[in-house]
Design an enzyme around this catalytic site. Sequence first.
Site, PDB file in Angstrom:
ATOM      1  N   GLU A  39       0.737  -1.284  -0.012  1.00 42.88           N
ATOM      2  CA  GLU A  39      -0.185   0.005  -0.105  1.00 42.88           C
ATOM      3  C   GLU A  39       0.732   1.243  -0.093  1.00 42.88           C
ATOM      4  O   GLU A  39       0.513   2.259  -0.713  1.00 42.88           O
ATOM      5  CB  GLU A  39      -0.850   0.033   1.217  1.00 42.88           C
ATOM      6  CG  GLU A  39      -2.036  -0.886   1.271  1.00 42.88           C
ATOM      7  CD  GLU A  39      -3.117  -0.588   0.352  1.00 42.88           C
ATOM      8  OE1 GLU A  39      -3.156   0.484  -0.191  1.00 42.88           O
ATOM      9  OE2 GLU A  39      -4.261  -1.319  -0.019  1.00 42.88           O
ATOM     10  N   SER A  94     -30.834 -31.305  49.920  1.00 43.81           N
ATOM     11  CA  SER A  94     -30.008 -31.872  51.111  1.00 43.81           C
ATOM     12  C   SER A  94     -28.534 -31.203  50.952  1.00 43.81           C
ATOM     13  O   SER A  94     -27.936 -31.664  51.834  1.00 43.81           O
ATOM     14  CB  SER A  94     -29.774 -33.333  50.963  1.00 43.81           C
ATOM     15  OG  SER A  94     -31.097 -33.993  51.056  1.00 43.81           O
TER      16      SER A  94
END
Length: 677
Positions: free
Chosen positions: A83, A343
């Site tokens: 680029e 329980s």
Amino acid sequence: MMRAFAAFALVAALWAAGFAMDRARDWVAVTDLPPLVLESSAEVVDRNGILLRAYTVGDGRWRMTVEPEAVDPRYIEMLVAYEDKRFWQHGGVDGWAILRAVAQAAWNGRVVSGGSTLTMQVARLLEDSGTGQVAGKLRQARVALALEQQLTKRQILQLYLNLAPFGGNLEGVRAASLAYFGKEPRRLTPAEAALLVAIPQAPESRRPDRHLQAAIAARGRVLARALGDGVISAEEAEAVRGEPVPQARKPVPMLAPHLADRMRAAEPQNPRITLTLDAGLQKALEALARDAVAGKGDQLQIALLAADPVSGEVLASVGSAGFLADRRQGFVDMTRALRSPGSTLKPLVYGLAFDEGLGHPETMIDDKPVSFGPYAPQNFDKLFRGTVRMREALQMSLNIPVVLITDALGPAKVLAAMRRAGMKPVLEGGQPGLALSLGGVGVTLEDMVQLYAAIARGGVALPLRYTGEGAEGQRVMSAVAAWQVADVLAGLPPPPGAPENRLAYKTGTSYGHRDAWAIGFDGRFVVGVWMGRADGTPVPGAFGGDLAAPVLFQAMGRLSRSLTPLPPPPAATLLVSNAQLPQPLQRFRSRNAAFEVAEAPVVAFPPDGAEVERLGGKLMVRLRGGTAPFTLLADGVPVQVGLRGRETLLDLPGAGFVTLSVIDAAGRSARVAIRLR
């Protein structure tokens, strides 16, 4: 004369050039720059910085912050080579690139290459401006020059890495890498890096999930340029040429969604929230949760919580089997839903009893019919075991012994201990009763894991935490009592198919089979499992031991290949048999036993005045209270002598009215008048 004029002209030209440069610098200096602080996706990460969940920015885009150092260097080399080769040298506008573009356009009669630098592309992305208009190009050049004056090259590169478009709602190389490759951009193959360089040039027409061939061709051009510029070798180029291009986007990570949403709501301004969770473990337990409910109906739900009891750090939090608005109501975080613990509160009650001197694991306690006014607790299977050790009573999860202990302690003391453990119990009516120890209270999975973490930690509660530093909690029970409870729980047999590894664990099933629990710990981890329906309706046949316990053992296996042994007993622990215990500890007696009047026998069935049909010519009789052996009489005639149990079948011939009497070993008696059919 000519020399003087030439000198004057040179001076004038230099002055004019200097003046022009000064004006140009002034023109650039007063450039109105767009905001340089970008809104980015908020993130929730684990203890190692691994992404758990991210959130889109306000307009629905994925824009995830990344610094250049967190991106594969090969990608940056390819990007600059393709680029903007002179990115590190120019001041924002590359004059040579512009001249080259103009010359190529004039020679070919069309635009062959562009002259935009990476800085100019950043300017365009910041202002979301077009690319083709002359005015737009001039504006980009001006902003690019201004950016170069105010920012470093690294900062400009970082802006590009976070703003580059990758198709759809993807912005930035990190969002693209996660969406297309399912990984962070720190390590990319040359082919992956080339694809990410190529897409932003034409993001919608090169996105591989929609335009596969265009993406492949664009990637090939980037790889060819990289090869020509020496960024990659010929061998690398050949090796990656056939590497497949992803044809679909992958979902952005969404681990621990319930917890992430909760933490995000608590800190809405924090862009990056770090949790104590472990992403690998979280992923494994979420998969386990999905497997655990698969094939068990479309309403069964599950929640899991794993923590380090020493530090209080939560390592995994699974709120449901799936974060969905389905019949399982997966969007509800079941780690925080109020449920009955069944329980699973019993270990706390026994630990308090050991501390209060009411018992020892080897203390004998009665499992027989008992009543407290109108309340007559029963065991889950409706059977009675007679006299058993407290160790056995807890391991068999018998209800009557734990209610006897709760009565001796006082329910308020059990409730206070729950609160010391950091739990937030919710009671209907506000006052605790004896049913508290059987699950008559609302708690969360977080509460229960915190309680068991306290037992694993030697009796001291340490609040569970998801972020930050921990704070010391309160002592719930002594170190000796905590070790005794853990030792009892470690003696429970594992579920079928699970390894014999002495995991200290307890299961629980709430009234009506609405909740199935399994919570356990070793010397390093504590894990809690809840299963049921999110709407609280019953799950017929669901038991904690059958449904949740296997998942608990599998979860522990995900945490570690082998269990960490429990710590040795504290020095003060009394390790003896029942016969060697001090006399007061050999048999359980409530604190008021010496002042209580012995309970007289009662004919529990048939009730007085009842009309009863015999079974096969025999009458079922049930007794409550009193002291065995019992003598039963029908109309004053003994029909059974020396009965030690509390149920029997009497052979009573004929029909009609009968007075049935019972006399216990202490001479106390009771009678009922019934009619036989």
